[in-house]
Design a protein around this motif. Structure first.
Motif, short mmCIF file in Angstrom:
data_model
loop_
_atom_site.label_atom_id
_atom_site.label_comp_id
_atom_site.label_asym_id
_atom_site.label_seq_id
_atom_site.Cartn_x
_atom_site.Cartn_y
_atom_site.Cartn_z
N UNK A 104 56.09 28.98 41.13
CA UNK A 104 57.55 28.93 41.21
C UNK A 104 57.99 27.98 42.33
N UNK A 105 59.23 27.56 42.34
CA UNK A 105 59.74 26.69 43.42
C UNK A 105 59.50 27.30 44.79
N UNK A 106 58.94 26.50 45.69
CA UNK A 106 58.70 26.93 47.06
C UNK A 106 57.54 27.87 47.25
N UNK A 107 56.73 28.10 46.23
CA UNK A 107 55.67 29.11 46.30
C UNK A 107 54.39 28.59 46.96
N UNK A 108 54.24 27.27 47.04
CA UNK A 108 52.99 26.67 47.54
C UNK A 108 53.22 25.98 48.88
N UNK A 109 52.35 26.22 49.83
CA UNK A 109 52.50 25.62 51.15
C UNK A 109 51.76 24.30 51.31
N UNK A 110 50.68 24.11 50.57
CA UNK A 110 49.90 22.89 50.71
C UNK A 110 49.15 22.61 49.42
N UNK A 111 49.06 21.33 49.08
CA UNK A 111 48.32 20.90 47.90
C UNK A 111 47.26 19.90 48.33
#
Length: 214
Positions: A104-111
């Motif tokens: 979801x939007x904003x759910x991931x801190x780093x890729x």
């Protein structure tokens, strides 16, 4: 890229505690799966899993999710989890093009993008994981202070990525054309490919980029 079939790969993946079978059902609910509200970091194209397993071992306060398209590759990562005792790791077999359907939007801190397929032919440029097409997808799922970290030994792909970052309106936080001889090497976790290529004397390129809404 043609991969050799690994008999029983899908069955092994399905039986693993760390493997997620219906990832789209967790969209916006990953903290429920992990049982905490720790940051979520993902690796797109995780290969055989050396990088993400070591990251999960080093950082138990972060939840890691590895994404790999091919069962014959992902099964090797699953096999490595037999000695992993943490609870902060999940593995998904999926195509990166579906990433917005899983997070979801904003759910991931780093890729993390490590040694991605260069897709050298111009007509395949949109398939590169650092193309503006994919950067837009990442932007939709990253937290406001989220980052994309990319490593490769392919200079052409790296230069292409720098151009795409600028075109997409992202900000280049840092960049090096020789990671292992730079200030950014401290704490670096190598992938299988990274160890192989660096042993041959190939310099490793690395960048970190982010995007703030204007």
């Amino acid at each position: 890229m043609r991969l050799r079939n690994v008999p029983g790969a899908r069955e092994t993946i399905i039986e693993s505690y760390f493997s997620i079978q219906e990832p789209k059902t967790y969209r916006g609910k990953w903290e429920e799966e992990f049982g905490n509200k720790n940051p979520i970091h993902i690796e797109v194209g995780m290969g055989k899993g050396r990088f993400i397993l070591e990251m999960a071992e080093r950082n138990p306060e972060i939840n890691y999710i590895g994404i790999e398209k091919y069962s014959s590759v992902l099964v090797r990562a699953v096999e490595k989890t037999e000695e992993f005792e943490g609870k902060n790791l999940r593995l998904i077999r999926m195509d990166a093009e579906e990433i917005e359907e899983v997070f979801a939007p904003g759910e991931v801190g780093r890729i993390y993008l490590n040694f991605s397929d260069p897709w050298p032919k111009d007509r395949h440029a949109k398939r590169r994981l650092t193309s503006t097409r994919f950067l837009e997808r990442y932007h939709h799922i990253l937290a406001p202070e989220g980052r994309v970290i990319f490593k490769t030994d392919n200079r052409d792909l790296f230069d292409f990525s720098l151009e795409q970052i600028k075109e997409a309106g992202w900000i280049l936080e840092n960049c090096t054309y020789d990671l292992h001889n730079s200030e950014f090497n401290e704490g670096n976790v190598m992938t299988e490919y990274e160890e192989k290529f660096s042993a041959k004397g190939n310099p490793i390129c690395r960048l970190t980029a982010f995007r703030h809404d204007l």
